[in-house]
Design an enzyme around this catalytic site. Structure first.
Site, PDB file in Angstrom:
ATOM      1  N   ILE A 169      47.205  29.420  47.772  1.00 14.13           N
ATOM      2  CA  ILE A 169      47.327  28.598  46.574  1.00 14.13           C
ATOM      3  C   ILE A 169      48.659  28.920  45.910  1.00 14.13           C
ATOM      4  O   ILE A 169      48.892  30.054  45.479  1.00 14.13           O
ATOM      5  CB  ILE A 169      46.159  28.861  45.598  1.00 14.13           C
ATOM      6  CG1 ILE A 169      44.820  28.584  46.288  1.00 14.13           C
ATOM      7  CG2 ILE A 169      46.302  28.008  44.343  1.00 14.13           C
ATOM      8  CD1 ILE A 169      43.611  28.972  45.449  1.00 14.13           C
ATOM      9  N   LYS A 223      48.997  44.712  40.335  1.00 14.16           N
ATOM     10  CA  LYS A 223      48.892  44.298  38.941  1.00 14.16           C
ATOM     11  C   LYS A 223      49.785  45.155  38.047  1.00 14.16           C
ATOM     12  O   LYS A 223      49.861  46.376  38.225  1.00 14.16           O
ATOM     13  CB  LYS A 223      47.442  44.405  38.486  1.00 14.16           C
ATOM     14  CG  LYS A 223      46.484  43.601  39.339  1.00 14.16           C
ATOM     15  CD  LYS A 223      45.046  44.034  39.123  1.00 14.16           C
ATOM     16  CE  LYS A 223      44.110  43.357  40.104  1.00 14.16           C
ATOM     17  NZ  LYS A 223      42.731  43.868  40.021  1.00 14.16           N
ATOM     18  N   ARG A 253      33.784  49.757  42.886  1.00 10.89           N
ATOM     19  CA  ARG A 253      34.186  50.959  42.147  1.00 10.89           C
ATOM     20  C   ARG A 253      34.603  50.536  40.753  1.00 10.89           C
ATOM     21  O   ARG A 253      34.656  49.340  40.446  1.00 10.89           O
ATOM     22  CB  ARG A 253      35.368  51.627  42.851  1.00 10.89           C
ATOM     23  CG  ARG A 253      36.507  50.649  43.109  1.00 10.89           C
ATOM     24  CD  ARG A 253      37.736  51.291  43.681  1.00 10.89           C
ATOM     25  NE  ARG A 253      38.698  50.334  44.183  1.00 10.89           N
ATOM     26  CZ  ARG A 253      39.507  49.591  43.460  1.00 10.89           C
ATOM     27  NH1 ARG A 253      39.483  49.689  42.144  1.00 10.89           N
ATOM     28  NH2 ARG A 253      40.363  48.750  44.014  1.00 10.89           N
TER      29      ARG A 253
END
Length: 452
Positions: A202, A236, A292
């Site tokens: 995408i 990130k 986690r």
């Protein structure tokens, strides 16, 4: 649960020590020789040295970690994130030695940890999962699969693990032939499994994930969604909660899908279900499950008031969740900046070394999860994350302003950090207008910023 071995280091170890204190549990920290004087080691009730600085001979050794728990007389073990946190072998070893593992059982971890396996469960549950391929045997198998999809660009992905390892964008068959071996080799080195597969790529996507908590009594609740689209090389850099600019109908659909998937998996513990959202059409597809606690869990804690790590400990003790789904309210907006010991102007090269001076303001709405202090050492053997600076404010513009003011007063002398690039991102009009997509940072922001 009376004594917990923390099989990790850095800021997450400090975070778990704090949760142990709050729950009245003795904290025992497993450390390498490089971390004996770390902040986590200073704060823990006891410390056990498990090996030399090399992660392979310390934090990544199931045998050494379990032996430390037995030596210290611990009846429970928390893996944190990274290292062994998604290794079923550790869960099995804990079970064999009657040590309570703070996380999902090994069979659930295997099912959720395999992207292909989890995608199959999602498809069966009616959750959008895209038109990906099965695991690919070799490059010719990959070429045939790509021709069947007939939808370049495509994304090569590792079936096991995450963090961007093994991921390659391929825009034609030539790209696929060139990238297949690289992706498979990287996946094998990172996860011990070189299986890769293809799925449609995408171009304008947002990375949206949902925080899940599930107890052993069959209750599965979500704590809202996070937007993690500000990324570099699939890593990130800035995360936000909730997802800004998501239509409420879409946000609710993503949350519901995450809960349904975890119910279908029989999930137990804290977990994150990740999705890609097409920024143009607002269609979403399932991406993966992380079995986690996530690095970015603090922003969810800030907007919900739920202590996720304490809930993990309670779930492991067999207790019910301390809240119901109807109790969950998303209050205001939270932003987290991952401050790494890296030099952004030299392709984010790690800059290990001694922190001569560490200063971060502590005001209303500001939280700092870190192991840093004056004299702390950023070791060259591990991840370069130094701190997570988190802010909470009534809305997104106020949160951006508070984060900028916080970073303006943050000092980490002696090493290079990413504080400057974080400040610049937060001050960029495109980021402020939001939301950005997963390629915005690399394709638009960084080229301009580095040229200045």
């Amino acid at each position: 649960m009376r004594s917990l071995l923390i099989a990790n280091r850095g800021e997450i170890a400090v975070r778990i020590v704090r949760a142990c204190f709050d729950e009245g549990i003795e904290s025992v920290l497993a450390v390498s020789a490089a971390d004996t004087d770390s902040l986590a080691a200073r704060l823990a009730d006891r410390v056990v040295v498990i090996g030399p600085a090399s992660a392979a001979e310390s934090y990544l050794s199931v045998n050494r970690v379990v032996a430390a728990a037995l030596y210290a007389g611990c009846d429970a073990l928390h893996p944190g994130y990274g290292f062994l946190s998604e290794r079923p072998e550790l869960v099995n070893a804990c079970e064999e030695n009657k040590i309570t593992y703070v996380g999902p059982p090994a069979d659930i971890m295997r099912r959720s940890g395999s992207k292909l396996g989890a995608r199959a469960v999602a498809e069966k549950a009616g959750i959008p999962a895209g038109k990906g391929t099965p695991g690919l045997r070799d490059v010719e198998d990959a070429v045939r699969a790509a021709e069947a999809l007939d939808n370049f660009p495509l994304l090569l992905k590792a079936s096991a693990g995450g963090g961007g390892r093994g991921m390659t964008i391929v825009r034609d068959v030539a790209d696929l032939r060139e990238g297949f071996a690289r992706s498979s080799t990287e996946a094998q080195r990172a996860f011990g499994d070189g299986t890769v597969y293809l799925e449609p790529y995408i171009e304008k996507a947002r990375h949206v994930e949902v925080q899940i908590l599930a107890d052993t009594h069959g209750t599965v609740c979500h704590l809202g969604e996070r937007d993690c689209s500000t990324q570099r090389r699939y890593q990130k850099i800035i995360e936000e909660a909730p997802g800004a600019g998501l239509p409420e109908e879409l946000a609710e659909a993503v949350r519901t899908s995450a809960v349904e998937l975890c119910r279908a998996l029989g999930y137990v513990g804290a977990g994150t279900v990740e999705f890609l959202v097409d920024a143009k059409t607002h269609r979403y597809v399932f991406l993966e499950v992380n079995a986690r606690v996530q690095v970015e869990h603090p922003i969810t804690e800030m907007v919900t008031g739920v202590d996720i790590v304490r809930e993990q400990l309670r779930i492991a003790r067999g207790e019910r969740l301390s809240f119901r789904q109807e109790d969950v309210r998303l209050d205001g907006h939270a932003i987290e900046c991952r401050i790494n010991a890296e030099d952004p102007r030299t392709d984010f090269r790690p800059t290990p070394g001694r922190i001569d001076r560490w200063t971060v303001p502590q005001g209303a709405g500001v939280r700092v999860d870190t192991y840093a202090h004056d004299g702390a050492v950023v070791a060259p053997w591990y991840d370069s994350l130094v701190a997570k600076v988190i802010v909470h404010a009534p809305d997104r513009p106020a949160a951006i302003d508070l984060m900028r003011r916080t970073l303006d007063r943050t000092r980490a002398e002696g090493i290079s950090t990413t504080v400057d690039v974080h400040r610049a991102i937060l001050g960029d009009p495109a980021f402020a207008a939001g939301p950005v997509t997963t390629r915005w940072l690399e394709e638009q922001f960084l080229p301009s910023w580095l040229a200045d």
